[in-house]
Design a protein around this motif. Structure first.
Motif, mmCIF file in Angstrom:
data_model
loop_
_atom_site.group_PDB
_atom_site.id
_atom_site.type_symbol
_atom_site.label_atom_id
_atom_site.label_comp_id
_atom_site.label_asym_id
_atom_site.label_seq_id
_atom_site.Cartn_x
_atom_site.Cartn_y
_atom_site.Cartn_z
ATOM 1 N N THR A 74 3.622 -5.941 -38.254
ATOM 2 C CA THR A 74 2.249 -6.452 -38.208
ATOM 3 C C THR A 74 1.559 -6.108 -39.510
ATOM 4 O OG1 THR A 74 1.537 -4.416 -37.127
ATOM 5 C CG2 THR A 74 2.042 -6.293 -35.700
ATOM 6 N N GLY A 75 0.603 -6.932 -39.940
ATOM 7 C CA GLY A 75 -0.164 -6.684 -41.156
ATOM 8 C C GLY A 75 -1.212 -5.621 -40.911
ATOM 9 N N PRO A 76 -2.208 -5.513 -41.802
ATOM 10 C CA PRO A 76 -3.315 -4.572 -41.605
ATOM 11 C C PRO A 76 -3.913 -4.751 -40.227
ATOM 12 C CG PRO A 76 -3.450 -5.591 -43.759
ATOM 13 C CD PRO A 76 -2.358 -6.318 -43.022
ATOM 14 N N ARG A 77 -4.237 -3.656 -39.579
ATOM 15 C CA ARG A 77 -4.641 -3.698 -38.177
ATOM 16 C C ARG A 77 -5.913 -4.527 -37.992
ATOM 17 N NH1 ARG A 77 -7.185 -1.341 -33.848
ATOM 18 N NH2 ARG A 77 -5.859 -1.061 -32.021
ATOM 19 N N ALA A 78 -5.820 -5.455 -37.045
ATOM 20 C CA ALA A 78 -6.974 -6.267 -36.652
ATOM 21 C C ALA A 78 -7.264 -5.994 -35.187
ATOM 22 C CB ALA A 78 -6.676 -7.751 -36.869
ATOM 23 N N THR A 79 -8.436 -6.373 -34.742
ATOM 24 C CA THR A 79 -8.828 -6.139 -33.356
ATOM 25 C C THR A 79 -7.798 -6.758 -32.408
ATOM 26 O OG1 THR A 79 -11.146 -6.194 -33.995
ATOM 27 C CG2 THR A 79 -10.640 -6.467 -31.650
ATOM 28 N N VAL A 81 -4.643 -6.062 -32.161
ATOM 29 C CA VAL A 81 -3.267 -6.049 -32.650
ATOM 30 C C VAL A 81 -2.766 -4.611 -32.659
ATOM 31 C CG1 VAL A 81 -1.740 -6.549 -34.582
ATOM 32 C CG2 VAL A 81 -3.654 -8.087 -34.070
ATOM 33 N N LEU A 82 -1.672 -4.367 -31.949
ATOM 34 C CA LEU A 82 -1.125 -3.022 -31.861
ATOM 35 C C LEU A 82 -0.101 -2.792 -32.969
ATOM 36 C CD1 LEU A 82 -0.589 -2.817 -28.004
ATOM 37 C CD2 LEU A 82 -2.419 -1.756 -29.332
ATOM 38 N N SER A 164 29.433 -4.071 -31.637
ATOM 39 C CA SER A 164 28.427 -5.009 -32.140
ATOM 40 C C SER A 164 28.361 -4.950 -33.659
ATOM 41 C CB SER A 164 27.047 -4.646 -31.569
ATOM 42 O OG SER A 164 27.064 -4.603 -30.143
ATOM 43 N N ASP A 165 27.928 -6.063 -34.280
ATOM 44 C CA ASP A 165 27.760 -6.073 -35.731
ATOM 45 C C ASP A 165 26.456 -6.749 -36.164
ATOM 46 O OD1 ASP A 165 28.276 -8.764 -35.367
ATOM 47 O OD2 ASP A 165 30.199 -8.761 -36.435
ATOM 48 N N GLY A 166 25.511 -6.873 -35.222
ATOM 49 C CA GLY A 166 24.191 -7.391 -35.539
ATOM 50 C C GLY A 166 23.139 -6.672 -34.722
ATOM 51 N N ILE A 167 21.927 -6.530 -35.290
ATOM 52 C CA ILE A 167 20.856 -5.776 -34.618
ATOM 53 C C ILE A 167 19.507 -6.403 -34.926
ATOM 54 C CG2 ILE A 167 20.674 -4.171 -36.567
ATOM 55 C CD1 ILE A 167 20.168 -3.176 -32.878
ATOM 56 N N GLU A 168 18.626 -6.390 -33.930
ATOM 57 C CA GLU A 168 17.214 -6.725 -34.111
ATOM 58 C C GLU A 168 16.420 -5.747 -33.257
ATOM 59 O OE1 GLU A 168 14.066 -10.498 -33.883
ATOM 60 O OE2 GLU A 168 16.118 -10.740 -33.118
ATOM 61 N N VAL A 169 15.358 -5.188 -33.822
ATOM 62 C CA VAL A 169 14.606 -4.119 -33.156
ATOM 63 C C VAL A 169 13.115 -4.388 -33.267
ATOM 64 C CG1 VAL A 169 14.200 -1.624 -33.025
ATOM 65 C CG2 VAL A 169 16.395 -2.477 -33.873
ATOM 66 N N ARG A 170 12.380 -4.075 -32.195
ATOM 67 C CA ARG A 170 10.919 -4.062 -32.285
ATOM 68 C C ARG A 170 10.383 -2.876 -31.491
ATOM 69 N NH1 ARG A 170 10.622 -9.909 -29.256
ATOM 70 N NH2 ARG A 170 10.840 -9.194 -27.088
ATOM 71 N N VAL A 171 9.475 -2.134 -32.107
ATOM 72 C CA VAL A 171 8.839 -0.957 -31.515
ATOM 73 C C VAL A 171 7.334 -1.175 -31.576
ATOM 74 C CG1 VAL A 171 8.549 1.549 -31.617
ATOM 75 C CG2 VAL A 171 10.732 0.510 -32.311
ATOM 76 N N ARG A 172 6.680 -1.197 -30.427
ATOM 77 C CA ARG A 172 5.244 -1.449 -30.377
ATOM 78 C C ARG A 172 4.522 -0.281 -29.720
ATOM 79 N NH1 ARG A 172 2.729 -7.046 -28.193
ATOM 80 N NH2 ARG A 172 3.515 -7.670 -30.245
ATOM 81 N N THR A 180 -9.642 7.755 -26.025
ATOM 82 C CA THR A 180 -10.323 6.465 -26.197
ATOM 83 C C THR A 180 -10.876 6.277 -27.607
ATOM 84 O OG1 THR A 180 -12.334 7.472 -25.327
ATOM 85 C CG2 THR A 180 -10.920 6.316 -23.772
ATOM 86 N N THR A 181 -11.063 7.356 -28.338
ATOM 87 C CA THR A 181 -11.636 7.236 -29.687
ATOM 88 C C THR A 181 -10.565 7.090 -30.764
ATOM 89 O OG1 THR A 181 -11.707 9.642 -29.941
ATOM 90 C CG2 THR A 181 -13.656 8.579 -29.009
ATOM 91 N N ARG A 182 -9.296 7.117 -30.355
ATOM 92 C CA ARG A 182 -8.218 7.021 -31.329
ATOM 93 C C ARG A 182 -7.393 5.767 -31.088
ATOM 94 N NH1 ARG A 182 -4.576 12.083 -31.309
ATOM 95 N NH2 ARG A 182 -3.630 10.861 -32.984
ATOM 96 N N ALA A 183 -7.016 5.120 -32.166
ATOM 97 C CA ALA A 183 -6.173 3.929 -32.057
ATOM 98 C C ALA A 183 -4.733 4.332 -31.775
ATOM 99 C CB ALA A 183 -6.242 3.136 -33.359
ATOM 100 N N PRO A 184 -3.992 3.506 -31.034
ATOM 101 C CA PRO A 184 -2.572 3.793 -30.807
ATOM 102 C C PRO A 184 -1.818 3.862 -32.134
ATOM 103 C CG PRO A 184 -3.334 2.035 -29.365
ATOM 104 C CD PRO A 184 -4.432 2.277 -30.356
ATOM 105 N N VAL A 185 -0.916 4.814 -32.234
ATOM 106 C CA VAL A 185 -0.141 4.990 -33.465
ATOM 107 C C VAL A 185 1.328 5.152 -33.114
ATOM 108 C CG1 VAL A 185 -2.025 6.023 -34.787
ATOM 109 C CG2 VAL A 185 -0.522 7.482 -33.422
#
Length: 480
Positions: A74-79, A81-82, A164-172, A180-185
């Motif tokens: 993801t690009g720079p954090r927008a409202t 967007v995690l 296996s010889d191929g991989i795709e990963v996503r971590v959100r 509540t005052t801190r953004a998810p990191v």
């Protein structure tokens, strides 16, 4: 307890000295409570055991680990967007087990990890699979030398995916895990670990693969870890049970096991027991040795760490999934071993024993199957306990009857050596965790699930539900 160890060690020492009187003793392991007698047979510096242990098949180093950084998706954090990191679909060297690690072992990954893989030599990609992120309950206890190592990393549970010889990963990152005052990191240093377990020779020893190893320095690569010294040192603590190059420790009948144990000064005898009373010990099960599943003994740290006794057996599942055949179990174990040591920074595989879905039992952490080896399986309760891990995931899959029986039989034997009734409860002092604070005296079943000592789903709802049966069957094996 000490009498049993001293007697067992005496047999081991005699066997070792008979085979090679020139083998020098090793110093005691820092951070452990191994006696000098134990340490004397724990490792063989200098690798001068070639006349004792055949090494033509043991010498090559098996397997490899590829460590690939996860990049922002993801690009720079927008409202709304995690934060998300991962890897796009890409070709890699062959691997069979995958996990995600990060720099700080004290930080949890509060998020969701998904991946898909491509079967080797095909264009076929798997469906997206979930990786269990809550793995903090496994590992070395806080305050120990192993737990304080600078090599330690945070890690997910590993997932077995097959060749296996191929991989795709996503971590959100996920909402709701922070204030509540801190953004998810997401934690710093996220990377995916791709583990190739290597090949195993017909004799059970590892063989060289053609894959290059990622630039990770394995621990303990000094003279005491050279081949054949490292392979000899792992076999020596079992020398009173099987030959040094054995692929399997043979089963004994209950009568033979009781006679053998009665010859030793029984450890942890129950209060009020009189001399000469037959101990409650189950028959020794057949156990596949580290050599039998092809452990690369040069990966782990040299020497062993022991506790005083074994009072509790913690049952786990490995969370690696059930998509393996029992003939592949040694490969799964070699992969977990490499993931624990190279990727997670532990001194050895965390579990003391492993059980596959067919009920075969495997030696885990090195140091002797009959001895109180300190593992890294139940955070806060690795002292005076052992960890039994069933290969697979058992939250929605029932364990086989063979699995439950293997847990019962192994527990009846090992707990019986230390005078423990598998139907009883006992106390362990917490070294710190999320259920029991450091120093609290926790009352636990002698056969417990991981979740009894740490708030976790392990060993899975359906395996946990079978522990009552394992306790009663273990007691029957002990003759209670």
């Amino acid at each position: 307890m000490r009498g049993y160890l001293a007697s067992s060690i005496g047999v081991t020492c005699a066997a070792v000295l008979t085979l090679s009187s020139a083998l020098p003793a090793m110093a005691a392991v820092p951070g452990g409570r191994a006696s000098s007698a134990v340490a004397a047979v724990a490792a063989v510096p200098g690798g001068r055991a070639s006349s004792v242990v055949p090494v033509t098949e043991s010498a090559p180093v098996p397997g490899s680990t590829q460590s690939l950084p996860l990049v922002p998706l993801t690009g720079p954090r927008a409202t709304g967007v995690l934060p998300e990191r991962g890897l796009g679909p890409q070709a890699v060297r062959s691997f069979s087990l995958v996990g995600v690690v990060w720099d700080d072992p004290g930080i949890e990954l509060n998020g969701r990890v998904q991946l898909r893989t491509r079967a080797s030599g095909t264009t076929r990609w798997s469906d997206w699979q979930e990786v269990e992120t809550h793995n903090a309950g496994h590992g070395p206890d806080p305050g120990t030398m192993e737990g304080g190592s600078s090599r330690m990393r945070g890690s997910t549970e590993p997932l077995w995916v097959g060749d296996s010889d191929g991989i795709e990963v996503r971590v959100r990152a996920e909402e709701g895990h922070v204030g509540t005052t801190r953004a998810p990191v997401l934690p710093d240093g996220l990377r995916v670990e791709l583990v190739d377990p290597g090949a195993q020779s017909l004799a059970g020893a590892p063989t060289q693969t053609s894959h290059a190893v990622a630039p990770v320095d394995p621990p303990g690569t000094d003279e005491s870890d050279t081949v054949p010294g490292a392979y000899f040192s792992a076999s020596a603590p079992n020398a009173d049970l099987a030959p040094l190059d054995a692929l399997k420790i043979p089963a004994l009948s209950k009568k033979a096991t009781t006679v053998e144990a009665s010859r030793e000064a029984m450890p942890g005898a129950t209060e009020g027991s009189a001399e000469g009373v037959q101990p409650y010990i189950g028959p020794r099960p057949s156990i596949i040795t580290r050599r039998g599943w092809g452990a690369d003994e040069t990966l782990r740290e040299a020497g062993f760490v022991y506790t005083d006794k074994v009072k509790v057996a913690f049952v786990h599942h490995t969370g690696t999934g059930n998509n393996y055949s029992c003939s592949q179990a040694p490969s799964v174990i070699r992969s977990i071993y490499r993931y624990h040591v190279v990727s997670s920074g532990w001194r050895d595989i965390g579990y003391n024993f492993l059980v596959d879905k067919c009920g075969n039992i495997y030696e885990g952490r090195a140091g002797g199957v009959a001895k109180p080896v300190m593992g890294a399986h139940t955070l806060g309760f690795n002292d005076d306990s052992m960890g039994i891990a069933v290969l697979g995931s058992y939250s929605s899959t029932n364990p086989s009857a063979a699995v439950v029986n293997a847990i019962a039989k192994l527990s009846a034997w090992k707990l019986g050596l230390y005078g423990m009734d598998p139907r009883a409860a006992t106390y362990l002092t917490s070294a710190g965790g999320n259920l029991y604070p450091k120093g609290e005296n926790a009352r636990l079943n002698v056969i417990s699930g991981h979740r009894d000592g740490f708030a976790t789903d392990c060993p899975g709802r359906l395996l946990y539900g079978k522990l009552g049966s394992a306790r009663s069957t273990a007691a029957l094996y002990q003759g209670r």
